[in-house]
Scaffold this motif. Structure first.
Motif, PDB file in Angstrom:
ATOM      1  N   THR A   3       0.832  -1.201   0.000  1.00 48.27           N
ATOM      2  CA  THR A   3       0.000   0.000   0.000  1.00 48.27           C
ATOM      3  C   THR A   3       0.867   1.251   0.000  1.00 48.27           C
ATOM      4  O   THR A   3       0.505   2.257  -0.618  1.00 48.27           O
ATOM      5  N   GLU A   4       2.025   1.188   0.651  1.00 47.55           N
ATOM      6  CA  GLU A   4       2.921   2.348   0.641  1.00 47.55           C
ATOM      7  C   GLU A   4       3.407   2.645  -0.777  1.00 47.55           C
ATOM      8  O   GLU A   4       3.491   3.805  -1.189  1.00 47.55           O
ATOM      9  N   GLY A   5       3.731   1.590  -1.525  1.00 47.01           N
ATOM     10  CA  GLY A   5       4.170   1.780  -2.896  1.00 47.01           C
ATOM     11  C   GLY A   5       3.071   2.340  -3.777  1.00 47.01           C
ATOM     12  O   GLY A   5       3.316   3.219  -4.625  1.00 47.01           O
ATOM     13  N   LEU A   6       1.850   1.868  -3.590  1.00 45.12           N
ATOM     14  CA  LEU A   6       0.730   2.389  -4.367  1.00 45.12           C
ATOM     15  C   LEU A   6       0.447   3.845  -4.009  1.00 45.12           C
ATOM     16  O   LEU A   6       0.162   4.671  -4.876  1.00 45.12           O
ATOM     17  N   ARG A   7       0.531   4.143  -2.731  1.00 42.00           N
ATOM     18  CA  ARG A   7       0.305   5.526  -2.297  1.00 42.00           C
ATOM     19  C   ARG A   7       1.344   6.459  -2.916  1.00 42.00           C
ATOM     20  O   ARG A   7       1.015   7.542  -3.414  1.00 42.00           O
ATOM     21  N   ALA A   8       2.593   6.024  -2.914  1.00 40.10           N
ATOM     22  CA  ALA A   8       3.653   6.848  -3.502  1.00 40.10           C
ATOM     23  C   ALA A   8       3.443   7.029  -5.003  1.00 40.10           C
ATOM     24  O   ALA A   8       3.687   8.110  -5.546  1.00 40.10           O
ATOM     25  N   ALA A   9       2.974   5.978  -5.665  1.00 40.62           N
ATOM     26  CA  ALA A   9       2.758   6.061  -7.106  1.00 40.62           C
ATOM     27  C   ALA A   9       1.628   7.018  -7.464  1.00 40.62           C
ATOM     28  O   ALA A   9       1.641   7.634  -8.530  1.00 40.62           O
ATOM     29  N   LEU A  10       0.658   7.155  -6.568  1.00 36.06           N
ATOM     30  CA  LEU A  10      -0.497   8.010  -6.837  1.00 36.06           C
ATOM     31  C   LEU A  10      -0.333   9.431  -6.309  1.00 36.06           C
ATOM     32  O   LEU A  10      -1.009  10.343  -6.780  1.00 36.06           O
ATOM     33  N   ARG A  11       0.572   9.606  -5.340  1.00 29.31           N
ATOM     34  CA  ARG A  11       0.629  10.894  -4.648  1.00 29.31           C
ATOM     35  C   ARG A  11       0.988  12.046  -5.582  1.00 29.31           C
ATOM     36  O   ARG A  11       0.551  13.174  -5.374  1.00 29.31           O
ATOM     37  N   ASP A  12       1.741  11.773  -6.612  1.00 29.86           N
ATOM     38  CA  ASP A  12       2.159  12.842  -7.521  1.00 29.86           C
ATOM     39  C   ASP A  12       1.211  13.034  -8.698  1.00 29.86           C
ATOM     40  O   ASP A  12       1.508  13.800  -9.613  1.00 29.86           O
ATOM     41  N   THR A  13       0.071  12.347  -8.686  1.00 30.04           N
ATOM     42  CA  THR A  13      -0.876  12.507  -9.784  1.00 30.04           C
ATOM     43  C   THR A  13      -1.819  13.670  -9.497  1.00 30.04           C
ATOM     44  O   THR A  13      -1.942  14.136  -8.364  1.00 30.04           O
ATOM     45  N   ALA A  14      -2.511  14.085 -10.537  1.00 20.88           N
ATOM     46  CA  ALA A  14      -3.437  15.213 -10.399  1.00 20.88           C
ATOM     47  C   ALA A  14      -4.664  14.846  -9.573  1.00 20.88           C
ATOM     48  O   ALA A  14      -5.434  15.734  -9.178  1.00 20.88           O
ATOM     49  N   HIS A  15      -4.857  13.563  -9.320  1.00 21.98           N
ATOM     50  CA  HIS A  15      -6.079  13.119  -8.650  1.00 21.98           C
ATOM     51  C   HIS A  15      -5.867  12.872  -7.155  1.00 21.98           C
ATOM     52  O   HIS A  15      -6.789  12.413  -6.476  1.00 21.98           O
ATOM     53  N   TRP A  16      -4.678  13.172  -6.653  1.00 22.13           N
ATOM     54  CA  TRP A  16      -4.390  12.821  -5.260  1.00 22.13           C
ATOM     55  C   TRP A  16      -5.298  13.554  -4.276  1.00 22.13           C
ATOM     56  O   TRP A  16      -5.716  12.971  -3.271  1.00 22.13           O
ATOM     57  N   ALA A  17      -5.638  14.795  -4.541  1.00 20.72           N
ATOM     58  CA  ALA A  17      -6.462  15.561  -3.596  1.00 20.72           C
ATOM     59  C   ALA A  17      -7.799  14.857  -3.374  1.00 20.72           C
ATOM     60  O   ALA A  17      -8.258  14.711  -2.227  1.00 20.72           O
ATOM     61  N   TRP A  18      -8.424  14.419  -4.483  1.00 15.14           N
ATOM     62  CA  TRP A  18      -9.701  13.696  -4.321  1.00 15.14           C
ATOM     63  C   TRP A  18      -9.495  12.408  -3.541  1.00 15.14           C
ATOM     64  O   TRP A  18     -10.251  12.103  -2.604  1.00 15.14           O
ATOM     65  N   LEU A  19      -8.484  11.632  -3.900  1.00 22.55           N
ATOM     66  CA  LEU A  19      -8.270  10.343  -3.256  1.00 22.55           C
ATOM     67  C   LEU A  19      -7.924  10.514  -1.786  1.00 22.55           C
ATOM     68  O   LEU A  19      -8.416   9.759  -0.942  1.00 22.55           O
ATOM     69  N   ASP A  20      -7.111  11.497  -1.465  1.00 23.31           N
ATOM     70  CA  ASP A  20      -6.739  11.729  -0.071  1.00 23.31           C
ATOM     71  C   ASP A  20      -7.987  11.977   0.773  1.00 23.31           C
ATOM     72  O   ASP A  20      -8.133  11.428   1.871  1.00 23.31           O
ATOM     73  N   GLY A  21      -8.902  12.785   0.261  1.00 18.58           N
ATOM     74  CA  GLY A  21     -10.140  13.036   0.980  1.00 18.58           C
ATOM     75  C   GLY A  21     -10.992  11.779   1.104  1.00 18.58           C
ATOM     76  O   GLY A  21     -11.604  11.525   2.157  1.00 18.58           O
ATOM     77  N   ALA A  22     -11.026  10.984   0.033  1.00 23.49           N
ATOM     78  CA  ALA A  22     -11.812   9.756   0.070  1.00 23.49           C
ATOM     79  C   ALA A  22     -11.228   8.744   1.053  1.00 23.49           C
ATOM     80  O   ALA A  22     -11.970   7.994   1.711  1.00 23.49           O
ATOM     81  N   LEU A  23      -9.908   8.722   1.194  1.00 27.73           N
ATOM     82  CA  LEU A  23      -9.273   7.805   2.143  1.00 27.73           C
ATOM     83  C   LEU A  23      -9.600   8.185   3.575  1.00 27.73           C
ATOM     84  O   LEU A  23      -9.874   7.327   4.422  1.00 27.73           O
ATOM     85  N   VAL A  24      -9.580   9.472   3.866  1.00 28.90           N
ATOM     86  CA  VAL A  24      -9.951   9.934   5.208  1.00 28.90           C
ATOM     87  C   VAL A  24     -11.394   9.552   5.504  1.00 28.90           C
ATOM     88  O   VAL A  24     -11.729   9.052   6.587  1.00 28.90           O
ATOM     89  N   ALA A  25     -12.268   9.757   4.525  1.00 35.85           N
ATOM     90  CA  ALA A  25     -13.671   9.427   4.720  1.00 35.85           C
ATOM     91  C   ALA A  25     -13.869   7.925   4.933  1.00 35.85           C
ATOM     92  O   ALA A  25     -14.676   7.509   5.776  1.00 35.85           O
ATOM     93  N   ALA A  26     -13.130   7.102   4.178  1.00 40.00           N
ATOM     94  CA  ALA A  26     -13.264   5.653   4.330  1.00 40.00           C
ATOM     95  C   ALA A  26     -12.878   5.203   5.730  1.00 40.00           C
ATOM     96  O   ALA A  26     -13.504   4.306   6.303  1.00 40.00           O
ATOM     97  N   ALA A  27     -11.845   5.822   6.284  1.00 42.73           N
ATOM     98  CA  ALA A  27     -11.400   5.460   7.627  1.00 42.73           C
ATOM     99  C   ALA A  27     -12.387   5.932   8.689  1.00 42.73           C
ATOM    100  O   ALA A  27     -12.649   5.215   9.666  1.00 42.73           O
TER     101      ALA A  27
END
Length: 200
Positions: A3-27
């Motif tokens: 999961t750390e590798g996937l997070r790093a691969a996605l963090r620099d994409t344009a969609h990270w802001a949406w995903l970051d918010g969705a991850l907080v909501a999922a938790a």
């Protein structure tokens, strides 16, 4: 992949802001994960991730969403999302399973995927989580890969788990193909040769 590798691969994409918010909501609000899981293909796209070979952006996002859930919700949510998902969503669940605290609870999902005629689902079902398949079911799944033309490099721990019983099944299938004037797929023929050498 982790999961750390996937997070790093996605963090620099344009969609990270949406995903970051969705991850907080999922938790914090696990009931929201279904909407985010379904939306991931549209929100993150389906392009391959160069930093995570073999993964697309939506698969990585969906895996992180499942991993963000409280541990006691992971198995039930993964099962529900698999059962109600489209082929891309089902594949993402299967690829996520090795990174989730689900123990053997998700093995029925593997059996379901292996029964399908979707080569992408069959291949995903034989990833690292397939260590939980019993040997008989695993052998049948490998043989189905050969029959469907799924490359055997998709099968996790193939050489470690392959045994004389699998060699016999492959030999029988090779004989059927030969009788029909058809060749054995190259990777399956190579595996059969390796197993046959080990027996002598």
């Amino acid at each position: 992949m982790s999961t750390e590798g996937l997070r790093a691969a996605l963090r620099d994409t344009a969609h990270w802001a949406w995903l970051d918010g969705a991850l907080v909501a999922a938790a914090e609000r696990p009931g929201t994960v279904g909407r985010a899981f379904a939306a991931a293909g549209r929100r993150t796209g389906r392009a391959p991730l160069p930093a995570a070979p073999g993964w697309t952006a939506d698969e990585a996002a969906r895996t992180l969403l499942l991993a963000a859930l409280p541990p006691d919700r992971a198995a039930a949510e993964a099962g529900d999302l698999y059962q109600h998902g489209d082929a891309d969503e089902k594949r993402a669940v299967l690829k996520a399973l090795p990174m989730l605290p689900v123990g053997t609870q998700a093995v029925p999902l593997l059996h379901d995927a292996i029964r399908t005629n979707d080569v992408r689902l069959v291949a995903a079902a034989l990833g690292p989580y397939a260590r939980h398949l019993d040997q008989a079911a695993w052998r049948q799944a490998v043989l189905k890969c050969v029959f469907m033309g799924v490359p055997l490099d998709a099968v996790d721990r193939l050489d470690e788990r392959a045994d004389p019983e699998l060699a016999g099944m492959l030999a029988d299938f090779a004989a059927e193909l030969a009788a029909a004037g058809r060749p054995m797929p190259g990777d399956a023929a190579d595996l059969l040769r390796r197993l046959t050498r080990e027996e002598t």
